[in-house]
Design a protein around this motif. Structure first.
Motif: not given
Ligand code: V47
Length: 367
Positions: A76-78, A178-184, A217-219, A257-259, A292-294
């Motif tokens: 739903q957030f993607c 990479p750290g993606g997919g964790a969501e909450i 890995s990252n989170a 989150f970007h809606p 901690i990454k911005a």
């Molecule tokens: O897993 C998807 C998120 C992630 C939206 O590991 C959204 O260094 C906000 O994980 N609004 C992919 N977020 C990007 C990611 C990432 C980015 C930069 C660095 C690293 C790293 C990892 O983006 C997805 C999901 O959690 N995502 N849609 C959205 N609408």
């Protein structure tokens, strides 16, 4: 003399713990997220930031590659993932990926960051060949690829256990994850925003396996949607517990989150205040995470710059092309030139340090 006058007295006992480098608990995390004193929270986070990373502010010369936006899931957030019949769907052939990589390699990138949708038909071999092809063409470039969600999917695609999949991908050139997919992690929210995805527990299990085969890995944590403050703190504590066990995480990245163009488009955008706070609280709770990454693409270069005084020590990188956040309304540019990042870091009173993916080869750019 007192270094800082807190506007919120609830921060005083947390200050004492921070000074003694004592671990913060769940209630402390909730207090930090709810405190009206954002500068007080930032002051505390800055103590930990400077203790761990001094004045260094890291960045990397990297390039994001998103091989396909076709995805079997419908989170739903993607706004990035689509079905094959959608007119915006695409799959990059390996030739195109190698050609794109070639163009940017001349800009001396040190990392390829590769994430994409879970494509229903691409064979497992496509991913193995992608890694092998990139590694043979650019042996110096570190490949950070495939989120825990993709890795679990790839192991099912390959019909081999996750551990064997990881070993094979590592052999083909995978350098880190990479750290993606964790969501909450909270089930209550996952049911609403990504019901068909692996659970939070499974995400953590995949990461544990990643670390067990010797990969770092990252989170991440996606915030600013349906989650409560308590669910954010629970997420951070579960990451901290795994890190205690494996020490395999390098960097934590809170994702705002970007809606736009998502099924949650009725929600508001996150504010600069929440973005700074998410970074600061993460720095304080994740005492065992080195960095901690911005991620400036998500929170704007301006907030990323400010966050260097609110707990963050990394500005991510030059990125070049980013599709996931831009699909959801992200408006910042794709390309951040090295000089531009360095100027922003210096203006924030920090020392720019160009890093590689694992922060091993560091080049200080002194003023
Ligand atoms: O897993 C998807 C998120 C992630 C939206 O590991 C959204 O260094 C906000 O994980 N609004 C992919 N977020 C990007 C990611 C990432 C980015 C930069 C660095 C690293 C790293 C990892 O983006 C997805 C999901 O959690 N995502 N849609 C959205 N609408």
């Amino acid at each position: 003399m007192k270094l800082f006058e807190f506007r919120d007295e609830k921060l005083e006992p947390i200050y004492e713990k921070v000074e003694l480098a004592k671990r913060l608990n769940f209630e402390d995390g909730v207090t930090l997220f709810n405190s009206p004193d954002i500068n007080g929270v930032g002051f505390l986070a800055n103590i930990v930031r400077e203790r761990l990373n001094g004045d260094n502010a890291y960045y990397i010369h990297n390039r994001h590659i998103n091989p396909t936006n076709i995805c079997v899931h419908s989170c739903q957030f993607c706004a990035f993932g689509v079905k094959a019949e959608d007119k915006s769907s695409y799959v990059k052939s390996l030739e195109v990926i190698f050609r794109d990589a070639e163009e940017y390699e001349h800009g001396n990138v040190s990392e390829f960051h590769i994430v994409g949708g879970l494509h229903p038909d691409l064979p497992y071999q496509y991913y193995v060949d992608m890694l092998k092809g990139l590694k043979s063409r650019f042996p110096e470039v570190h490949i950070q690829a495939f989120t825990a969600v993709e890795l679990e999917y790839l192991s099912r695609l390959a019909r081999i256990p996750l551990r064997d999949t990881l070993l094979e991908l590592k052999d083909a050139g995978l350098g880190s994850v990479p750290g993606g997919g964790a969501e909450i992690f909270a089930k209550r929210v996952r049911r609403k925003i990504c019901a068909d995805k692996i659970t939070g527990e499974e995400w953590l299990e995949v990461q544990e396996m990643v670390h067990s085969v010797g990969l770092k890995s990252n989170a991440t944590m996606l915030y600013g949607h349906l989650e409560t403050v308590e669910e954010r703190v629970d997420h951070l504590i579960r990451l901290r517990e795994l890190q205690d066990k494996t020490n395999g995480f390098v960097t934590f990245i809170p994702l705002a989150f970007h809606p736009e163009n998502t099924k949650l488009d009725f929600l508001n955008w996150t504010t600069g205040q929440l973005d700074l706070r998410a970074l600061a609280v993460s720095r304080l709770m994740l005492d065992n995470f080195p960095h901690i990454k911005a991620f400036w693409i998500m929170i704007t270069p301006e907030i990323a710059q400010l966050s260097m005084a609110y707990g963050a020590d990394d500005m991510d990188g030059t990125v070049v092309e980013e599709k996931i956040i831009h699909a959801a309304g992200g408006v910042t540019g794709h390309l951040f030139h090295k000089n531009n990042i360095e100027d922003k870091i210096r203006e924030a009173g920090r020392v720019p340090v160009e890093r590689d993916t694992l922060y091993e080869d560091l080049q200080e750019h002194l003023v």
